[in-house]
Design a protein around this motif. Structure first.
Motif, PDB file in Angstrom:
ATOM      1  N   LYS A  15      40.079  32.107  37.528  1.00 53.35           N
ATOM      2  CA  LYS A  15      40.020  30.776  38.138  1.00 53.35           C
ATOM      3  C   LYS A  15      39.653  29.720  37.083  1.00 53.35           C
ATOM      4  O   LYS A  15      40.224  28.639  37.069  1.00 53.35           O
ATOM      5  N   ALA A  16      38.714  30.045  36.203  1.00 52.02           N
ATOM      6  CA  ALA A  16      38.304  29.110  35.161  1.00 52.02           C
ATOM      7  C   ALA A  16      39.449  28.820  34.194  1.00 52.02           C
ATOM      8  O   ALA A  16      39.527  27.720  33.637  1.00 52.02           O
ATOM      9  N   ARG A  17      40.349  29.788  34.003  1.00 52.28           N
ATOM     10  CA  ARG A  17      41.500  29.609  33.107  1.00 52.28           C
ATOM     11  C   ARG A  17      42.670  28.929  33.807  1.00 52.28           C
ATOM     12  O   ARG A  17      43.727  28.754  33.234  1.00 52.28           O
ATOM     13  N   GLY A  18      42.488  28.576  35.081  1.00 52.75           N
ATOM     14  CA  GLY A  18      43.521  27.817  35.769  1.00 52.75           C
ATOM     15  C   GLY A  18      44.477  28.612  36.632  1.00 52.75           C
ATOM     16  O   GLY A  18      45.458  28.066  37.130  1.00 52.75           O
ATOM     17  N   VAL A  19      44.210  29.898  36.820  1.00 55.99           N
ATOM     18  CA  VAL A  19      45.065  30.691  37.701  1.00 55.99           C
ATOM     19  C   VAL A  19      44.864  30.175  39.118  1.00 55.99           C
ATOM     20  O   VAL A  19      43.741  30.085  39.610  1.00 55.99           O
ATOM     21  N   SER A  20      45.956  29.809  39.772  1.00 54.85           N
ATOM     22  CA  SER A  20      45.830  29.141  41.067  1.00 54.85           C
ATOM     23  C   SER A  20      45.539  30.094  42.222  1.00 54.85           C
ATOM     24  O   SER A  20      44.866  29.712  43.177  1.00 54.85           O
ATOM     25  N   GLU A  21      46.041  31.311  42.156  1.00 56.44           N
ATOM     26  CA  GLU A  21      45.821  32.252  43.257  1.00 56.44           C
ATOM     27  C   GLU A  21      45.339  33.591  42.723  1.00 56.44           C
ATOM     28  O   GLU A  21      45.998  34.196  41.880  1.00 56.44           O
ATOM     29  N   VAL A  22      44.201  34.043  43.232  1.00 58.39           N
ATOM     30  CA  VAL A  22      43.633  35.330  42.845  1.00 58.39           C
ATOM     31  C   VAL A  22      43.274  36.085  44.115  1.00 58.39           C
ATOM     32  O   VAL A  22      42.510  35.592  44.946  1.00 58.39           O
ATOM     33  N   TYR A  23      43.853  37.275  44.279  1.00 54.31           N
ATOM     34  CA  TYR A  23      43.578  38.122  45.434  1.00 54.31           C
ATOM     35  C   TYR A  23      42.784  39.333  44.977  1.00 54.31           C
ATOM     36  O   TYR A  23      43.036  39.874  43.899  1.00 54.31           O
ATOM     37  N   VAL A  24      41.833  39.754  45.783  1.00 60.90           N
ATOM     38  CA  VAL A  24      40.938  40.837  45.415  1.00 60.90           C
ATOM     39  C   VAL A  24      41.020  41.940  46.470  1.00 60.90           C
ATOM     40  O   VAL A  24      41.045  41.665  47.666  1.00 60.90           O
ATOM     41  N   LYS A  61      52.251  36.377  39.698  1.00 58.67           N
ATOM     42  CA  LYS A  61      52.745  35.701  38.511  1.00 58.67           C
ATOM     43  C   LYS A  61      51.743  35.839  37.373  1.00 58.67           C
ATOM     44  O   LYS A  61      51.622  34.977  36.528  1.00 58.67           O
ATOM     45  N   THR A  62      51.011  36.929  37.367  1.00 55.82           N
ATOM     46  CA  THR A  62      50.020  37.168  36.321  1.00 55.82           C
ATOM     47  C   THR A  62      49.723  38.656  36.251  1.00 55.82           C
ATOM     48  O   THR A  62      50.321  39.448  36.952  1.00 55.82           O
ATOM     49  N   VAL A  63      48.787  39.022  35.439  1.00 56.53           N
ATOM     50  CA  VAL A  63      48.389  40.420  35.276  1.00 56.53           C
ATOM     51  C   VAL A  63      47.231  40.704  36.223  1.00 56.53           C
ATOM     52  O   VAL A  63      46.348  39.882  36.403  1.00 56.53           O
ATOM     53  N   PHE A  64      47.247  41.856  36.832  1.00 59.40           N
ATOM     54  CA  PHE A  64      46.126  42.267  37.649  1.00 59.40           C
ATOM     55  C   PHE A  64      45.842  43.722  37.360  1.00 59.40           C
ATOM     56  O   PHE A  64      46.688  44.437  36.872  1.00 59.40           O
ATOM     57  N   ARG A  65      44.637  44.163  37.649  1.00 57.41           N
ATOM     58  CA  ARG A  65      44.287  45.540  37.311  1.00 57.41           C
ATOM     59  C   ARG A  65      43.957  46.339  38.561  1.00 57.41           C
ATOM     60  O   ARG A  65      43.493  45.798  39.560  1.00 57.41           O
ATOM     61  N   TYR A  66      44.226  47.614  38.461  1.00 56.70           N
ATOM     62  CA  TYR A  66      43.887  48.549  39.519  1.00 56.70           C
ATOM     63  C   TYR A  66      42.818  49.492  38.992  1.00 56.70           C
ATOM     64  O   TYR A  66      42.853  49.874  37.830  1.00 56.70           O
ATOM     65  N   ARG A  67      41.914  49.898  39.838  1.00 57.09           N
ATOM     66  CA  ARG A  67      40.892  50.869  39.439  1.00 57.09           C
ATOM     67  C   ARG A  67      41.099  52.127  40.260  1.00 57.09           C
ATOM     68  O   ARG A  67      41.027  52.100  41.486  1.00 57.09           O
ATOM     69  N   HIS A  68      41.378  53.211  39.584  1.00 60.38           N
ATOM     70  CA  HIS A  68      41.535  54.529  40.201  1.00 60.38           C
ATOM     71  C   HIS A  68      42.761  54.629  41.112  1.00 60.38           C
ATOM     72  O   HIS A  68      42.841  55.550  41.916  1.00 60.38           O
ATOM     73  N   ILE A  69      43.679  53.680  41.053  1.00 63.50           N
ATOM     74  CA  ILE A  69      44.877  53.813  41.883  1.00 63.50           C
ATOM     75  C   ILE A  69      46.147  53.606  41.061  1.00 63.50           C
ATOM     76  O   ILE A  69      47.152  53.153  41.561  1.00 63.50           O
TER      77      ILE A  69
END
Length: 87
Positions: A15-24, A61-69
């Motif tokens: 968010k601080a880098r300007g990514v407009s949408e972040v889903y968790v 439209k960006t990189v996201f990470r998965y943990r254990h999946i």
């Protein structure tokens, strides 16, 4: 991404880098509530929802990470459930 310590910091950094949408994605409701409070666009509770079905509704439209999946993520991409084409 998950909603633990690293996921929380990652979401805030995006968010601080300007990514407009972040889903968790996480399975703990309290963590998901905190993510929303601190700026996440949306959350997915993996214990209550089909994560792959919800992800198919989103455009990444960006990189996201998965943990254990990783196997689940790779299967989703291989089956065409997640579009990996550049935007």
């Amino acid at each position: 991404m998950g909603a633990g310590c690293i996921g929380l910091v990652s979401m805030m950094a995006l968010k601080a880098r300007g990514v407009s949408e972040v889903y968790v994605v996480d399975i703990m409701e309290k963590r998901l509530e905190k993510e929303l409070e601190l700026g996440a666009t949306g959350v997915i509770n993996g214990a209550k929802e089909d994560v792959l079905e919800r992800v198919k509704e989103l455009t990444f439209k960006t990189v996201f990470r998965y943990r254990h999946i990783y196997p689940t993520a790779i299967d989703a991409v291989a089956a065409g459930k997640v579009v990996m084409a550049p935007a």
